[in-house]
Design a protein around this motif. Structure first.
Motif, short mmCIF file in Angstrom:
data_model
loop_
_atom_site.label_atom_id
_atom_site.label_comp_id
_atom_site.label_asym_id
_atom_site.label_seq_id
_atom_site.Cartn_x
_atom_site.Cartn_y
_atom_site.Cartn_z
N PRO A 176 -7.01 10.73 2.78
CA PRO A 176 -7.63 9.58 2.12
C PRO A 176 -8.57 10.02 1.00
O PRO A 176 -9.22 11.06 1.09
N TRP A 177 -8.61 9.21 -0.03
CA TRP A 177 -9.51 9.47 -1.16
C TRP A 177 -10.94 9.19 -0.73
O TRP A 177 -11.21 8.22 -0.03
N VAL B 254 0.85 -1.19 0.00
CA VAL B 254 0.00 0.00 0.00
C VAL B 254 0.88 1.24 0.00
O VAL B 254 1.85 1.33 0.77
N VAL B 255 0.57 2.19 -0.86
CA VAL B 255 1.35 3.41 -1.02
C VAL B 255 0.63 4.55 -0.30
O VAL B 255 -0.60 4.68 -0.39
N GLU B 256 1.39 5.36 0.41
CA GLU B 256 0.79 6.46 1.16
C GLU B 256 0.11 7.46 0.22
O GLU B 256 0.61 7.79 -0.85
N ALA C 111 3.89 -0.22 -11.12
CA ALA C 111 2.93 0.87 -11.28
C ALA C 111 2.12 1.04 -10.01
O ALA C 111 1.87 0.09 -9.26
N VAL C 112 1.69 2.27 -9.74
CA VAL C 112 0.84 2.57 -8.59
C VAL C 112 -0.56 2.89 -9.10
O VAL C 112 -0.74 3.80 -9.91
N LEU D 283 -4.12 3.02 -2.64
CA LEU D 283 -3.13 2.99 -3.71
C LEU D 283 -2.19 1.83 -3.45
O LEU D 283 -1.67 1.69 -2.34
N VAL D 284 -1.96 1.00 -4.48
CA VAL D 284 -1.05 -0.13 -4.32
C VAL D 284 -0.03 -0.13 -5.44
O VAL D 284 -0.26 0.42 -6.52
N ARG D 285 1.11 -0.75 -5.15
CA ARG D 285 2.15 -0.92 -6.17
C ARG D 285 2.06 -2.34 -6.71
O ARG D 285 2.03 -3.30 -5.96
N VAL D 286 2.04 -2.49 -8.02
CA VAL D 286 1.86 -3.79 -8.67
C VAL D 286 3.15 -4.59 -8.55
O VAL D 286 4.20 -4.16 -9.04
#
Length: 363
Positions: free
Chosen positions: A59-60, A51-53, A190-191, A128-131
């Motif tokens: 927060p969205w 999870v990306v900050e 990718a994020v 948000l996550v990094r693949v």
């Protein structure tokens, strides 16, 4: 180095009466890892999304329907795909949750339901996550619609990374595009923004020759689930309900069931077995809409196969409960008499049932 396509460009690139093989009834038991520690450290987990900050730490803000859908999915009352849209599947999931929690069964997302659903829920609706590089690696195949042509593929995998990401986070490629900027890149590292469906470790499962532990992780489904005493398939509601030994409703899944040509077989049946990552034995004689030139064929396993990632066999010959290559159509199209769920819901149900569980089908 090949440039990553944008999420929008990736989007633009983008049956039932069967017999299956390799039932695996032992998929709920543990097995120690067989990896040789002397061989060196394990490769990074391809299913562990970091999870990306959030930018600015803020927060969205999701729409309230998506917020409720994600919470329902976590609670085991699946609305099908998580797309932020109100509709029949969302209302059916709300009714199931309301029934299970002693609330007025209205199918409306009212204040009491919202409080019960979100109380104590500290996790966000999206993140948000990094693949991971391993997750993005594939393989991917362009899976044709024709079943005889599908038989020529080594596996019925996802068509592209965007489709694979969508199933991991219980949604659709279109919904992922809507959650992100059109120029968002999709590829290793990718994020992207996704519904907040937790990571699951690759389960160590005795006799797991077909990679069911990896399939569960790739769909964000936990190996350990509440156990079913019996299930009810309700055609009028378009759902499959799971009950425990005290007849408490413990889970519910949106479902497609039957058609004019192959009606849902009403009555009482029994689960005969569960085939995880099954082969598909295509017999055109069992399909009223098969092409006259079709031939019998063996199709390899994969999420884009006709029965998706799992086949739950019933005592009614040639009928079962299974996954689908088209999760967005659950509850919106007909089937060849079987009960069709999203791949992630079918995988979860597969961990809840076993041979001998009773199934009641009602209109």
């Amino acid at each position: 180095m090949k440039a990553m396509p944008s999420i929008l460009a990736a989007l633009l690139c983008t049956a039932c009466s069967v017999n299956v093989t390799d039932a695996n009834e032992s998929a709920n038991s543990e097995q120690p890892s067989a990896r040789n520690e002397a061989a060196g450290p394990a490769s990074p987990d391809p299913y562990a999304f970091a999870v990306v900050e959030e930018l600015g730490g803020r927060p969205w803000q999701p729409n309230r329907i998506l917020q409720a859908q994600v919470a329902l999915d976590r609670a085991g009352f699946s609305p099908g795909v998580l797309d932020g849209k109100d509709g029949m599947s969302f209302k059916a999931a709300l009714r199931g949750f309301q029934e299970a929690n002693g609330l007025p069964v209205t199918g409306e997302y009212d204040q009491k339901t919202g409080v019960a659903l979100l109380e104590g829920e500290a996790r966000p609706t999206t993140w948000l996550v990094r693949v991971p590089e391993g997750f993005a690696r594939g393989p991917f195949y362009d899976v044709p619609k024709d079943l005889n042509q599908q038989a020529g593929l080594p596996a019925l995998t996802y068509r592209n990374l965007l489709e694979k990401l969508a199933e991991r986070f219980h949604t659709t490629p279109e919904a992922l595009v809507a959650l992100n900027r059109p120029d968002t890149k999709v590829g290793p590292g990718a994020v992207i923004r996704v519904p907040a469906i937790d990571n699951q470790p690759v389960a160590r499962i005795e006799g797991d020759e077909r990679g069911w532990g990896e399939t569960l992780a790739s769909l964000g489904v936990a190996k350990d689930q509440l156990q079913a005493d019996h299930i009810v398939v309700d055609k009028s509601e378009g759902v499959l309900k799971v009950f425990d030994a005290e007849n408490r409703l413990i889970a519910q899944f949106s479902a497609t069931m039957g058609s004019e040509h192959d009606p849902l077989p009403l009555g009482d049946w029994t689960i005969k077995g569960v085939s995880r990552n099954p082969d598909f034995h295509y017999n055109p004689d069992l399909f009223w809409d098969a092409d006259k030139d079709d031939k019998k064929a063996l199709l390899k396993p994969g999420p884009n196969g006709p029965v998706g990632v799992v086949w739950i066999d019933l005592s009614k010959p040639h009928y079962g409960i299974h996954g689908t290559p088209e999760p967005q159509l659950i509850g919106r199209t007909e089937s060849h008499g079987c009960i069709r769920l999203t791949n992630w819901d079918a995988a979860r149900l597969a961990q809840m049932v076993k041979t001998g569980v009773k199934a009641h089908f009602q209109a």
